[in-house]
Motif scaffolding. Structure first.
Motif, PDB file in Angstrom:
ATOM      1  N   PRO A  60       0.799  -1.227   0.000  1.00 40.21           N
ATOM      2  CA  PRO A  60       0.000   0.000   0.000  1.00 40.21           C
ATOM      3  C   PRO A  60       0.836   1.283   0.000  1.00 40.21           C
ATOM      4  O   PRO A  60       0.348   2.345  -0.383  1.00 40.21           O
ATOM      5  N   GLU A  61       2.080   1.181   0.436  1.00 40.22           N
ATOM      6  CA  GLU A  61       2.957   2.349   0.493  1.00 40.22           C
ATOM      7  C   GLU A  61       3.593   2.677  -0.856  1.00 40.22           C
ATOM      8  O   GLU A  61       4.136   3.764  -1.035  1.00 40.22           O
ATOM      9  N   LEU A  62       3.542   1.735  -1.813  1.00 44.81           N
ATOM     10  CA  LEU A  62       4.187   1.953  -3.103  1.00 44.81           C
ATOM     11  C   LEU A  62       3.285   2.765  -4.018  1.00 44.81           C
ATOM     12  O   LEU A  62       2.105   2.461  -4.186  1.00 44.81           O
ATOM     13  N   ALA A  63       3.865   3.786  -4.623  1.00 46.75           N
ATOM     14  CA  ALA A  63       3.129   4.640  -5.555  1.00 46.75           C
ATOM     15  C   ALA A  63       3.121   4.005  -6.939  1.00 46.75           C
ATOM     16  O   ALA A  63       3.938   3.122  -7.246  1.00 46.75           O
ATOM     17  N   LEU A  64       2.227   4.445  -7.759  1.00 46.66           N
ATOM     18  CA  LEU A  64       2.170   3.985  -9.146  1.00 46.66           C
ATOM     19  C   LEU A  64       3.530   4.209  -9.810  1.00 46.66           C
ATOM     20  O   LEU A  64       4.162   5.246  -9.617  1.00 46.66           O
ATOM     21  N   ASP A  65       4.000   3.217 -10.545  1.00 46.47           N
ATOM     22  CA  ASP A  65       5.290   3.220 -11.239  1.00 46.47           C
ATOM     23  C   ASP A  65       6.500   3.146 -10.304  1.00 46.47           C
ATOM     24  O   ASP A  65       7.637   3.329 -10.733  1.00 46.47           O
ATOM     25  N   GLU A  66       6.285   2.851  -9.034  1.00 49.10           N
ATOM     26  CA  GLU A  66       7.388   2.702  -8.090  1.00 49.10           C
ATOM     27  C   GLU A  66       7.815   1.232  -8.028  1.00 49.10           C
ATOM     28  O   GLU A  66       7.002   0.323  -8.201  1.00 49.10           O
ATOM     29  N   THR A  67       9.107   1.019  -7.775  1.00 49.41           N
ATOM     30  CA  THR A  67       9.674  -0.329  -7.674  1.00 49.41           C
ATOM     31  C   THR A  67      10.363  -0.474  -6.325  1.00 49.41           C
ATOM     32  O   THR A  67      11.005   0.456  -5.841  1.00 49.41           O
ATOM     33  N   ASP A  77      15.569 -27.097  -0.814  1.00 53.05           N
ATOM     34  CA  ASP A  77      15.974 -28.505  -0.761  1.00 53.05           C
ATOM     35  C   ASP A  77      17.162 -28.708   0.179  1.00 53.05           C
ATOM     36  O   ASP A  77      18.085 -29.474  -0.100  1.00 53.05           O
ATOM     37  N   GLY A  78      17.148 -27.974   1.306  1.00 52.81           N
ATOM     38  CA  GLY A  78      18.184 -28.134   2.323  1.00 52.81           C
ATOM     39  C   GLY A  78      19.495 -27.425   2.032  1.00 52.81           C
ATOM     40  O   GLY A  78      20.434 -27.533   2.805  1.00 52.81           O
ATOM     41  N   GLN A  79      19.560 -26.693   0.937  1.00 53.16           N
ATOM     42  CA  GLN A  79      20.779 -25.968   0.572  1.00 53.16           C
ATOM     43  C   GLN A  79      20.523 -24.464   0.647  1.00 53.16           C
ATOM     44  O   GLN A  79      19.416 -24.003   0.361  1.00 53.16           O
ATOM     45  N   ALA A  80      21.541 -23.712   0.996  1.00 53.48           N
ATOM     46  CA  ALA A  80      21.405 -22.254   1.075  1.00 53.48           C
ATOM     47  C   ALA A  80      20.949 -21.694  -0.265  1.00 53.48           C
ATOM     48  O   ALA A  80      21.362 -22.176  -1.321  1.00 53.48           O
ATOM     49  N   MET A  81      20.070 -20.710  -0.193  1.00 56.29           N
ATOM     50  CA  MET A  81      19.635 -20.036  -1.416  1.00 56.29           C
ATOM     51  C   MET A  81      19.364 -18.576  -1.111  1.00 56.29           C
ATOM     52  O   MET A  81      19.132 -18.189   0.025  1.00 56.29           O
ATOM     53  N   GLN A  82      19.447 -17.808  -2.159  1.00 53.80           N
ATOM     54  CA  GLN A  82      19.138 -16.392  -2.079  1.00 53.80           C
ATOM     55  C   GLN A  82      18.038 -16.106  -3.089  1.00 53.80           C
ATOM     56  O   GLN A  82      18.105 -16.557  -4.236  1.00 53.80           O
ATOM     57  N   LEU A  83      17.029 -15.385  -2.649  1.00 53.64           N
ATOM     58  CA  LEU A  83      15.899 -15.029  -3.495  1.00 53.64           C
ATOM     59  C   LEU A  83      15.719 -13.530  -3.424  1.00 53.64           C
ATOM     60  O   LEU A  83      15.717 -12.959  -2.335  1.00 53.64           O
ATOM     61  N   GLU A  84      15.608 -12.899  -4.576  1.00 56.02           N
ATOM     62  CA  GLU A  84      15.300 -11.480  -4.612  1.00 56.02           C
ATOM     63  C   GLU A  84      13.930 -11.329  -5.249  1.00 56.02           C
ATOM     64  O   GLU A  84      13.636 -11.959  -6.266  1.00 56.02           O
ATOM     65  N   ILE A  85      13.094 -10.522  -4.613  1.00 55.89           N
ATOM     66  CA  ILE A  85      11.743 -10.284  -5.097  1.00 55.89           C
ATOM     67  C   ILE A  85      11.599  -8.792  -5.347  1.00 55.89           C
ATOM     68  O   ILE A  85      11.857  -7.978  -4.449  1.00 55.89           O
ATOM     69  N   GLU A  86      11.214  -8.461  -6.558  1.00 62.35           N
ATOM     70  CA  GLU A  86      11.014  -7.068  -6.929  1.00 62.35           C
ATOM     71  C   GLU A  86       9.541  -6.855  -7.243  1.00 62.35           C
ATOM     72  O   GLU A  86       8.933  -7.663  -7.950  1.00 62.35           O
ATOM     73  N   VAL A  87       8.998  -5.777  -6.714  1.00 61.82           N
ATOM     74  CA  VAL A  87       7.608  -5.417  -6.979  1.00 61.82           C
ATOM     75  C   VAL A  87       7.605  -4.112  -7.755  1.00 61.82           C
ATOM     76  O   VAL A  87       8.234  -3.136  -7.340  1.00 61.82           O
TER      77      VAL A  87
END
Length: 122
Positions: A60-67, A77-87
């Motif tokens: 709700p805090e993100l303005a139109l066209d904001e990322t 699967d038990g192994q380290a992982m890094q995930l990046e999520i962009e909105v």
């Protein structure tokens, strides 16, 4: 001195594989929280408890066209992982979500995305 020597022999945590793949989808605003929760409940993932809430609470805090982008450290699967999520707020009621990680993690996220259409039918 003893602690230093002991630290030399402690196993080091495995490093997460590099981010090599991405996938994305357009979501109805109301679908984001349930999708991220479903991802967190997937038995192949071990993700921080609050990651879904942190993202959905920020929408709700993100303005139109904001990322905005989040980095999530966890296991796959038990192994380290890094995930990046962009909105990206392409539309106030329909953000675009981008997921960046290893190819195996992205493939599992894409499997979960296949169920998005089924949610609309319920």
């Amino acid at each position: 001195m003893l602690n230093f020597l002991l630290d030399l022999f402690k196993p080091k945590p495995a490093a997460a594989p590099p981010i090599t793949a991405e996938t994305s989808a357009n979501f109805d605003g109301a679908e984001v929280g349930p999708f991220l929760t479903r991802l967190a409940e997937n038995s192949r993932f071990a993700l921080p408890r609050d990651f879904a809430a942190a993202i959905t609470d920020a929408l709700p805090e993100l303005a139109l066209d904001e990322t905005r982008r989040w980095r999530v450290d966890g296991d796959f699967d038990g192994q380290a992982m890094q995930l990046e999520i962009e909105v990206f707020m392409d539309d106030l009621d329909a953000p675009d979500l981008f997921f960046f990680s290893s190819s195996q993690v992205v493939a599992e996220i894409e499997e979960e995305m296949k169920h998005l259409d089924a949610w609309d039918e319920d």
